[in-house]
Design a protein around this motif. Structure first.
Motif, PDB file in Angstrom:
ATOM      1  N   THR A  13      21.048 -34.813  19.595  1.00 24.50           N
ATOM      2  CA  THR A  13      20.723 -35.013  18.184  1.00 24.50           C
ATOM      3  C   THR A  13      19.347 -35.670  18.046  1.00 24.50           C
ATOM      4  O   THR A  13      18.532 -35.276  17.195  1.00 24.50           O
ATOM      5  CB  THR A  13      21.803 -35.868  17.494  1.00 24.50           C
ATOM      6  OG1 THR A  13      23.067 -35.235  17.659  1.00 24.50           O
ATOM      7  CG2 THR A  13      21.507 -36.040  16.029  1.00 24.50           C
ATOM      8  N   ALA A  14      19.076 -36.654  18.870  1.00 20.98           N
ATOM      9  CA  ALA A  14      17.785 -37.341  18.825  1.00 20.98           C
ATOM     10  C   ALA A  14      16.655 -36.375  19.188  1.00 20.98           C
ATOM     11  O   ALA A  14      15.601 -36.349  18.530  1.00 20.98           O
ATOM     12  CB  ALA A  14      17.783 -38.545  19.761  1.00 20.98           C
ATOM     13  N   ALA A  15      16.868 -35.559  20.227  1.00 21.45           N
ATOM     14  CA  ALA A  15      15.852 -34.590  20.637  1.00 21.45           C
ATOM     15  C   ALA A  15      15.633 -33.552  19.533  1.00 21.45           C
ATOM     16  O   ALA A  15      14.482 -33.195  19.213  1.00 21.45           O
ATOM     17  CB  ALA A  15      16.259 -33.907  21.935  1.00 21.45           C
ATOM     18  N   HIS A  16      16.715 -33.086  18.938  1.00 22.93           N
ATOM     19  CA  HIS A  16      16.608 -32.111  17.852  1.00 22.93           C
ATOM     20  C   HIS A  16      15.879 -32.725  16.650  1.00 22.93           C
ATOM     21  O   HIS A  16      15.036 -32.083  16.021  1.00 22.93           O
ATOM     22  CB  HIS A  16      18.010 -31.632  17.454  1.00 22.93           C
ATOM     23  CG  HIS A  16      17.998 -30.543  16.419  1.00 22.93           C
ATOM     24  ND1 HIS A  16      17.490 -29.297  16.667  1.00 22.93           N
ATOM     25  CD2 HIS A  16      18.432 -30.537  15.128  1.00 22.93           C
ATOM     26  CE1 HIS A  16      17.601 -28.558  15.575  1.00 22.93           C
ATOM     27  NE2 HIS A  16      18.185 -29.301  14.623  1.00 22.93           N
ATOM     28  N   SER A  17      16.192 -33.975  16.367  1.00 17.42           N
ATOM     29  CA  SER A  17      15.540 -34.685  15.268  1.00 17.42           C
ATOM     30  C   SER A  17      14.036 -34.818  15.524  1.00 17.42           C
ATOM     31  O   SER A  17      13.221 -34.612  14.617  1.00 17.42           O
ATOM     32  CB  SER A  17      16.175 -36.065  15.089  1.00 17.42           C
ATOM     33  OG  SER A  17      15.512 -36.789  14.086  1.00 17.42           O
ATOM     34  N   GLN A  18      13.648 -35.131  16.762  1.00 19.91           N
ATOM     35  CA  GLN A  18      12.228 -35.255  17.112  1.00 19.91           C
ATOM     36  C   GLN A  18      11.518 -33.916  16.969  1.00 19.91           C
ATOM     37  O   GLN A  18      10.386 -33.841  16.478  1.00 19.91           O
ATOM     38  CB  GLN A  18      12.079 -35.796  18.535  1.00 19.91           C
ATOM     39  CG  GLN A  18      12.405 -37.264  18.656  1.00 19.91           C
ATOM     40  CD  GLN A  18      12.303 -37.743  20.087  1.00 19.91           C
ATOM     41  OE1 GLN A  18      12.256 -36.953  21.039  1.00 19.91           O
ATOM     42  NE2 GLN A  18      12.290 -39.066  20.258  1.00 19.91           N
ATOM     43  N   ARG A  19      12.192 -32.823  17.414  1.00 17.74           N
ATOM     44  CA  ARG A  19      11.595 -31.494  17.279  1.00 17.74           C
ATOM     45  C   ARG A  19      11.389 -31.145  15.806  1.00 17.74           C
ATOM     46  O   ARG A  19      10.357 -30.607  15.420  1.00 17.74           O
ATOM     47  CB  ARG A  19      12.458 -30.436  17.973  1.00 17.74           C
ATOM     48  CG  ARG A  19      12.360 -30.442  19.481  1.00 17.74           C
ATOM     49  CD  ARG A  19      12.981 -29.189  20.097  1.00 17.74           C
ATOM     50  NE  ARG A  19      14.395 -29.023  19.745  1.00 17.74           N
ATOM     51  CZ  ARG A  19      15.420 -29.540  20.401  1.00 17.74           C
ATOM     52  NH1 ARG A  19      15.204 -30.289  21.469  1.00 17.74           N
ATOM     53  NH2 ARG A  19      16.664 -29.321  20.012  1.00 17.74           N
ATOM     54  N   LEU A  20      12.396 -31.467  15.001  1.00 19.72           N
ATOM     55  CA  LEU A  20      12.292 -31.183  13.564  1.00 19.72           C
ATOM     56  C   LEU A  20      11.178 -32.017  12.917  1.00 19.72           C
ATOM     57  O   LEU A  20      10.424 -31.516  12.082  1.00 19.72           O
ATOM     58  CB  LEU A  20      13.627 -31.446  12.860  1.00 19.72           C
ATOM     59  CG  LEU A  20      14.735 -30.434  13.135  1.00 19.72           C
ATOM     60  CD1 LEU A  20      16.020 -30.875  12.447  1.00 19.72           C
ATOM     61  CD2 LEU A  20      14.337 -29.045  12.681  1.00 19.72           C
ATOM     62  N   GLU A  21      11.063 -33.276  13.309  1.00 15.65           N
ATOM     63  CA  GLU A  21       9.995 -34.128  12.773  1.00 15.65           C
ATOM     64  C   GLU A  21       8.624 -33.588  13.160  1.00 15.65           C
ATOM     65  O   GLU A  21       7.700 -33.570  12.342  1.00 15.65           O
ATOM     66  CB  GLU A  21      10.169 -35.560  13.266  1.00 15.65           C
ATOM     67  CG  GLU A  21      11.317 -36.303  12.616  1.00 15.65           C
ATOM     68  CD  GLU A  21      11.538 -37.692  13.206  1.00 15.65           C
ATOM     69  OE1 GLU A  21      10.720 -38.140  14.023  1.00 15.65           O
ATOM     70  OE2 GLU A  21      12.541 -38.323  12.844  1.00 15.65           O
ATOM     71  N   VAL A  24       8.013 -30.548  11.042  1.00 16.24           N
ATOM     72  CA  VAL A  24       7.677 -30.952   9.673  1.00 16.24           C
ATOM     73  C   VAL A  24       6.229 -31.421   9.614  1.00 16.24           C
ATOM     74  O   VAL A  24       5.478 -31.055   8.700  1.00 16.24           O
ATOM     75  CB  VAL A  24       8.645 -32.060   9.172  1.00 16.24           C
ATOM     76  CG1 VAL A  24       8.116 -32.730   7.923  1.00 16.24           C
ATOM     77  CG2 VAL A  24      10.026 -31.485   8.920  1.00 16.24           C
ATOM     78  N   LYS A  25       5.821 -32.216  10.590  1.00 16.40           N
ATOM     79  CA  LYS A  25       4.443 -32.709  10.619  1.00 16.40           C
ATOM     80  C   LYS A  25       3.464 -31.540  10.736  1.00 16.40           C
ATOM     81  O   LYS A  25       2.442 -31.483  10.041  1.00 16.40           O
ATOM     82  CB  LYS A  25       4.252 -33.679  11.786  1.00 16.40           C
ATOM     83  CG  LYS A  25       2.880 -34.292  11.824  1.00 16.40           C
ATOM     84  CD  LYS A  25       2.729 -35.287  12.955  1.00 16.40           C
ATOM     85  CE  LYS A  25       1.331 -35.857  12.973  1.00 16.40           C
ATOM     86  NZ  LYS A  25       1.101 -36.768  14.088  1.00 16.40           N
ATOM     87  N   SER A  26       3.799 -30.587  11.603  1.00 14.19           N
ATOM     88  CA  SER A  26       2.937 -29.418  11.780  1.00 14.19           C
ATOM     89  C   SER A  26       2.843 -28.609  10.488  1.00 14.19           C
ATOM     90  O   SER A  26       1.754 -28.194  10.075  1.00 14.19           O
ATOM     91  CB  SER A  26       3.479 -28.541  12.909  1.00 14.19           C
ATOM     92  OG  SER A  26       2.778 -27.319  12.978  1.00 14.19           O
TER      93      SER A  26
END
Length: 121
Positions: A13-21, A24-26
């Motif tokens: 979940t943390a890794a998925h959250s980081q990828r999503l963040e 989003v930034k990109s």
């Protein structure tokens, strides 16, 4: 076993959250870039429209001035209006003949400077 699964799920979940963040930034950066490009395009279009409008206004002014001159010529009495037009045309013709001769002489001199005979070309 359940504790291990729970910890593994938290990691995922943390890794998925980081990828999503990161995504989003990109996307936000791309959006900012596109907005800036859009603003520049809008400014360019606005300038082009303003330039077009200025050109149209200038041409309309010139057209109006020409129409006024034609009206003056047509309303002159005794046919002197047409005489004036013919005189102006003769004057303009003479001017452009002189300009043409000057250019021809300059080109002839340039050709001669390079050792070329203008009559052979």
């Amino acid at each position: 076993e359940m504790t291990w699964q729970y910890q593994e799920l938290q990691k995922q979940t943390a890794a998925h959250s980081q990828r999503l963040e990161a995504k989003v930034k990109s996307v936000q950066e791309q959006l900012a870039t596109r907005l800036q490009e859009s603003q520049q395009t809008q400014e360019t279009a606005t300038q082009a429209v303003a330039e077009r409008d200025r050109t149209i206004a200038q041409l309309q002014g010139r057209l109006d001035a020409m129409e006024r001159e034609y009206e003056k010529i047509l309303h002159m009495s005794g046919g002197c209006g047409l005489d004036l037009v013919l005189a102006k045309m003769a004057e303009a013709s003479q001017h452009w003949e002189e300009v043409g001769r000057t250019i021809a002489v300059e080109h002839k001199e340039c050709l001669q400077e390079f050792g070329l005979n203008p009559l052979e070309i």
